[in-house]
Design a protein around this motif. Structure first.
Motif, PDB file in Angstrom:
ATOM      1  N   TYR A  11       5.908   1.958  -3.691  1.00  0.00           N
ATOM      2  CA  TYR A  11       5.853   1.292  -2.383  1.00  0.00           C
ATOM      3  C   TYR A  11       5.578  -0.200  -2.552  1.00  0.00           C
ATOM      4  O   TYR A  11       6.265  -1.046  -1.982  1.00  0.00           O
ATOM      5  CB  TYR A  11       4.762   1.959  -1.529  1.00  0.00           C
ATOM      6  CG  TYR A  11       4.494   1.273  -0.218  1.00  0.00           C
ATOM      7  CD1 TYR A  11       5.248   1.582   0.912  1.00  0.00           C
ATOM      8  CD2 TYR A  11       3.486   0.322  -0.092  1.00  0.00           C
ATOM      9  CE1 TYR A  11       4.992   0.960   2.129  1.00  0.00           C
ATOM     10  CE2 TYR A  11       3.230  -0.303   1.108  1.00  0.00           C
ATOM     11  CZ  TYR A  11       3.989   0.023   2.217  1.00  0.00           C
ATOM     12  OH  TYR A  11       3.739  -0.613   3.411  1.00  0.00           O
ATOM     13  N   MET A  12       4.549  -0.514  -3.332  1.00  0.00           N
ATOM     14  CA  MET A  12       4.169  -1.916  -3.521  1.00  0.00           C
ATOM     15  C   MET A  12       5.266  -2.695  -4.248  1.00  0.00           C
ATOM     16  O   MET A  12       5.544  -3.846  -3.915  1.00  0.00           O
ATOM     17  CB  MET A  12       2.848  -2.004  -4.286  1.00  0.00           C
ATOM     18  CG  MET A  12       1.666  -1.441  -3.524  1.00  0.00           C
ATOM     19  SD  MET A  12       1.292  -2.318  -2.002  1.00  0.00           S
ATOM     20  CE  MET A  12       0.457  -3.734  -2.672  1.00  0.00           C
ATOM     21  N   THR A  13       5.911  -2.076  -5.215  1.00  0.00           N
ATOM     22  CA  THR A  13       6.977  -2.740  -5.956  1.00  0.00           C
ATOM     23  C   THR A  13       8.170  -3.038  -5.053  1.00  0.00           C
ATOM     24  O   THR A  13       8.744  -4.127  -5.118  1.00  0.00           O
ATOM     25  CB  THR A  13       7.415  -1.880  -7.156  1.00  0.00           C
ATOM     26  OG1 THR A  13       6.269  -1.642  -7.980  1.00  0.00           O
ATOM     27  CG2 THR A  13       8.506  -2.551  -7.959  1.00  0.00           C
ATOM     28  N   ALA A  14       8.528  -2.087  -4.204  1.00  0.00           N
ATOM     29  CA  ALA A  14       9.657  -2.296  -3.290  1.00  0.00           C
ATOM     30  C   ALA A  14       9.368  -3.439  -2.318  1.00  0.00           C
ATOM     31  O   ALA A  14      10.222  -4.310  -2.096  1.00  0.00           O
ATOM     32  CB  ALA A  14       9.961  -1.012  -2.524  1.00  0.00           C
ATOM     33  N   LEU A  15       8.170  -3.463  -1.747  1.00  0.00           N
ATOM     34  CA  LEU A  15       7.828  -4.541  -0.824  1.00  0.00           C
ATOM     35  C   LEU A  15       7.711  -5.884  -1.543  1.00  0.00           C
ATOM     36  O   LEU A  15       8.163  -6.915  -1.020  1.00  0.00           O
ATOM     37  CB  LEU A  15       6.534  -4.232  -0.074  1.00  0.00           C
ATOM     38  CG  LEU A  15       6.641  -3.117   0.962  1.00  0.00           C
ATOM     39  CD1 LEU A  15       5.298  -2.878   1.633  1.00  0.00           C
ATOM     40  CD2 LEU A  15       7.690  -3.418   2.004  1.00  0.00           C
ATOM     41  N   ALA A  16       7.156  -5.884  -2.730  1.00  0.00           N
ATOM     42  CA  ALA A  16       7.053  -7.124  -3.504  1.00  0.00           C
ATOM     43  C   ALA A  16       8.437  -7.663  -3.820  1.00  0.00           C
ATOM     44  O   ALA A  16       8.683  -8.871  -3.696  1.00  0.00           O
ATOM     45  CB  ALA A  16       6.264  -6.890  -4.788  1.00  0.00           C
ATOM     46  N   ALA A  17       9.351  -6.791  -4.213  1.00  0.00           N
ATOM     47  CA  ALA A  17      10.714  -7.231  -4.524  1.00  0.00           C
ATOM     48  C   ALA A  17      11.381  -7.843  -3.292  1.00  0.00           C
ATOM     49  O   ALA A  17      12.053  -8.883  -3.394  1.00  0.00           O
ATOM     50  CB  ALA A  17      11.539  -6.064  -5.056  1.00  0.00           C
ATOM     51  N   ALA A  18      11.176  -7.238  -2.138  1.00  0.00           N
ATOM     52  CA  ALA A  18      11.775  -7.766  -0.909  1.00  0.00           C
ATOM     53  C   ALA A  18      11.192  -9.131  -0.548  1.00  0.00           C
ATOM     54  O   ALA A  18      11.927 -10.069  -0.201  1.00  0.00           O
ATOM     55  CB  ALA A  18      11.572  -6.785   0.240  1.00  0.00           C
ATOM     56  N   VAL A  19       9.872  -9.259  -0.637  1.00  0.00           N
ATOM     57  CA  VAL A  19       9.230 -10.535  -0.300  1.00  0.00           C
ATOM     58  C   VAL A  19       9.626 -11.621  -1.303  1.00  0.00           C
ATOM     59  O   VAL A  19       9.976 -12.740  -0.921  1.00  0.00           O
ATOM     60  CB  VAL A  19       7.695 -10.385  -0.247  1.00  0.00           C
ATOM     61  CG1 VAL A  19       7.008 -11.741  -0.160  1.00  0.00           C
ATOM     62  CG2 VAL A  19       7.290  -9.518   0.933  1.00  0.00           C
TER      63      VAL A  19
END
Length: 173
Positions: A11-19
């Motif tokens: 979850y955190m990796t996906a959001l970090a990649a998007a940001v």
């Protein structure tokens, strides 16, 4: 009774990649660097809370330092929004902790104050609302499946960190 570490990391990796993708396209090197560091801090904080049930002060200190860097490089919210962010969630959490000891840990309070300084009032308020809904949903699921009783405790820090990651993605003014 615990959230799988891999689910939290994904979850955190996906959001970090998007940001970070958004920040890379906007061309602001300092914001990209600050958000990358912020995601590192909140991911590490959430992982630590999942593993040990504690949120050490070092994560709050790092978030405050990132907020100061944001001010120095004119990235993110204004000083007043950052100061409001410090107390918007942490003060009510502190009051709840004083009225009902054990309701939240001191690490949760300090992390929300520090991350409020980085994100600002609107984003930290959103992140807390998200954390309460997600954490409440998790607790309900545990009760429903019989994996926990009414008095069961679980780390709330990962839900706070997940909410802050989502707030960073949604980019509040």
């Amino acid at each position: 009774m615990r959230i799988k570490l891999t689910v939290f990391t994904a979850y955190m990796t996906a959001l970090a990649a998007a940001v970070l993708s958004r920040e890379a396209q906007s061309g602001s090197f300092w914001e990209l660097l600050l958000f990358a560091a912020f995601f590192g801090v909140i991911h590490a904080a959430g992982r630590t809370d999942l593993k040990s049930g504690r949120l050490p002060d070092r994560y709050a200190v790092c978030a405050v330092l990132l907020g100061i860097c944001g001010l120095l490089f004119s990235c993110g919210p204004s000083l007043s929004a950052r100061l409001e962010g410090c107390i918007a969630v942490s003060l009510p959490l502190l009051v709840i902790c004083l009225l009902w000891p054990g309701a939240f840990g001191g690490g949760d309070v300090k992390l929300m104050a520090a991350c409020g300084f980085f994100l600002g009032e609107e984003a930290v308020s959103f992140s807390f609302a998200y954390a309460v809904l997600a954490g409440g949903g998790w607790a309900f699921l545990l009760l429903l499946t019989g994996r926990a009783g009414r008095r069961a405790r679980f780390p709330f820090g990962p839900f706070l960190c997940a909410g802050m990651a989502l707030a960073a993605l949604l980019r509040f003014p």
